[in-house]
Design an enzyme around this catalytic site. Sequence first.
Site, PDB file in Angstrom:
ATOM      1  N   LYS A 105     -12.477  -6.644   9.904  1.00 27.87           N
ATOM      2  CA  LYS A 105     -11.714  -7.853  10.232  1.00 27.87           C
ATOM      3  C   LYS A 105     -10.221  -7.582  10.402  1.00 27.87           C
ATOM      4  CE  LYS A 105     -12.837 -11.836   8.234  1.00 27.87           C
ATOM      5  NZ  LYS A 105     -13.226 -12.736   7.108  1.00 27.87           N
ATOM      6  N   TYR A 158      -2.482  -6.126  25.415  1.00 28.97           N
ATOM      7  CA  TYR A 158      -1.307  -6.996  25.293  1.00 28.97           C
ATOM      8  C   TYR A 158      -0.095  -6.368  25.979  1.00 28.97           C
ATOM      9  CZ  TYR A 158      -2.877 -10.947  22.505  1.00 28.97           C
ATOM     10  OH  TYR A 158      -3.476 -12.112  22.099  1.00 28.97           O
ATOM     11  N   ASP A 203      -3.437 -12.736   3.821  1.00 34.98           N
ATOM     12  CA  ASP A 203      -4.424 -11.891   4.493  1.00 34.98           C
ATOM     13  C   ASP A 203      -4.242 -12.040   6.001  1.00 34.98           C
ATOM     14  OD1 ASP A 203      -6.637 -10.739   5.632  1.00 34.98           O
ATOM     15  OD2 ASP A 203      -8.083 -11.643   4.242  1.00 34.98           O
ATOM     16  N   VAL A 204      -3.851 -10.978   6.688  1.00 32.74           N
ATOM     17  CA  VAL A 204      -3.534 -11.093   8.120  1.00 32.74           C
ATOM     18  C   VAL A 204      -4.765 -11.330   8.994  1.00 32.74           C
ATOM     19  CG1 VAL A 204      -1.416  -9.736   7.951  1.00 32.74           C
ATOM     20  CG2 VAL A 204      -3.558  -8.587   8.561  1.00 32.74           C
ATOM     21  N   THR A 262      -6.325  -3.733  -1.625  1.00 36.25           N
ATOM     22  CA  THR A 262      -6.166  -2.329  -2.015  1.00 36.25           C
ATOM     23  C   THR A 262      -4.705  -1.998  -2.340  1.00 36.25           C
ATOM     24  OG1 THR A 262      -5.923  -1.631   0.285  1.00 36.25           O
ATOM     25  CG2 THR A 262      -8.148  -1.563  -0.638  1.00 36.25           C
ATOM     26  N   TYR A 277     -14.349   1.565  10.084  1.00 37.31           N
ATOM     27  CA  TYR A 277     -12.918   1.893  10.175  1.00 37.31           C
ATOM     28  C   TYR A 277     -12.588   2.442  11.565  1.00 37.31           C
ATOM     29  CZ  TYR A 277      -8.446   4.069   8.776  1.00 37.31           C
ATOM     30  OH  TYR A 277      -7.126   4.436   8.659  1.00 37.31           O
ATOM     31  N   GLY A 320       0.824  -1.212   0.000  1.00 39.21           N
ATOM     32  CA  GLY A 320       0.000   0.000   0.000  1.00 39.21           C
ATOM     33  C   GLY A 320       0.855   1.257   0.000  1.00 39.21           C
ATOM     34  N   LYS A 341     -10.246   0.587  14.354  1.00 46.91           N
ATOM     35  CA  LYS A 341      -8.987   1.181  14.805  1.00 46.91           C
ATOM     36  C   LYS A 341      -9.002   1.449  16.313  1.00 46.91           C
ATOM     37  CE  LYS A 341      -6.528   1.569  10.969  1.00 46.91           C
ATOM     38  NZ  LYS A 341      -5.179   0.999  10.819  1.00 46.91           N
ATOM     39  N   GLY A 343      -0.419 -11.888  18.677  1.00 47.45           N
ATOM     40  CA  GLY A 343      -0.018 -13.247  19.036  1.00 47.45           C
ATOM     41  C   GLY A 343       1.341 -13.596  18.453  1.00 47.45           C
TER      42      GLY A 343
END
Length: 326
Positions: A94, A162, A59-60, A38, A148, A13, A152, A105
């Site tokens: 997602k 975490y 795809d993460v 994108t 969005y 990107g 975020k 993780g």
Amino acid sequence: MGRKRVLITGAAGFLGSHLCDRFIREDFHVIAMDNLITGDLRNIEHLFKLENFEFCHHDVSTYVNVPGKLDYILHFASPASPIDYLKIPIQTLKVGSLGIHNLLGLARKKNARILIASTSEVYGDPTVNPQPEEYWGNVNPVGPRGVYDEAKRFQEAMTMAYHTFHGLETRIVRIFNTYGPRMRLNDGRVLPAFIGQALRGEDLTVFGDGSQTRSFCYVDDLVEGIYRLLFSDYALPVNIGNPDEITIKQFGEEIIKLTGTKQKMVFEPLPTDDPKQRRPDITKAKALLGWEPKVDRAKGLKITYEYFKSLPEQEIQHKDFTYYNK
Ligand code: UDP
């Protein structure tokens, strides 16, 4: 010892590709990940020949596996323009939720430091201007930008959890409007929209009366701020952006002057929940990172205009919104 290894998501990107360039220049081993929804491989194809660069098409939002050690993770995968959120709302949610969980993780497993790309959109349509990091925001969760903004915001919450619960080394950058070469010409954002229209000899579409404000940061300045934040020891969010605020109408006038177009501005309805004002308070970035933007708009816009002008004519004329890789 070998090179430090960094995973950059959203690497094909606009921002991800500039980050790849920077970390390659600093002699890191860069693992570039993107699902190419994108993103565009042309943004990073010049790096493919390098031995310290590898690309991973993934795809993460699904489980992320990276062989070998990892020192740093930069999570920049996400659709990032209001048109994207309308076209691909579920993927947007997602990647900011399932995606960050997978990457946090991975960071734990690898004992890596992770920096996540957050956004001025966490402030929504702000009621204070400029926006300091302490401002909690004014977000509509069910409006068109909610997918969005809330992803975020969740991403920030998850990252802090975490950090506090697992002691993970985390960094959060809140990115304000940024521009420069490799933006998508048809992503619907105001700068590519105006320049594309000027190049095609069309009128410039100003939404609303153009009195809403934005503050535009040149990409090199942004990358420098992110680089410094990654190597700082500060885990709370930091705004990175250019505080030089202007109205969209003034911005349109600047683009008309820059491009020499004979066309005029035409006014269209303001999209739902379009923030009326936006300007970063960068006191924290200055104090913590010794950072402030260096490139003024006149210079940055000129470089960006040259980039868009150099694109193939066919691409400039193709004004409908598209994903290149679909
Ligand atoms: N905008 C506009 N004309 C366009 C595209 C956008 O006037 O063709 C306006 C939009 O309504 C917003 C501002 O420009 O007020 C910046 O929009 P952009 O989509 O670039 O980013 P945002 O900061 O809203 O996420």
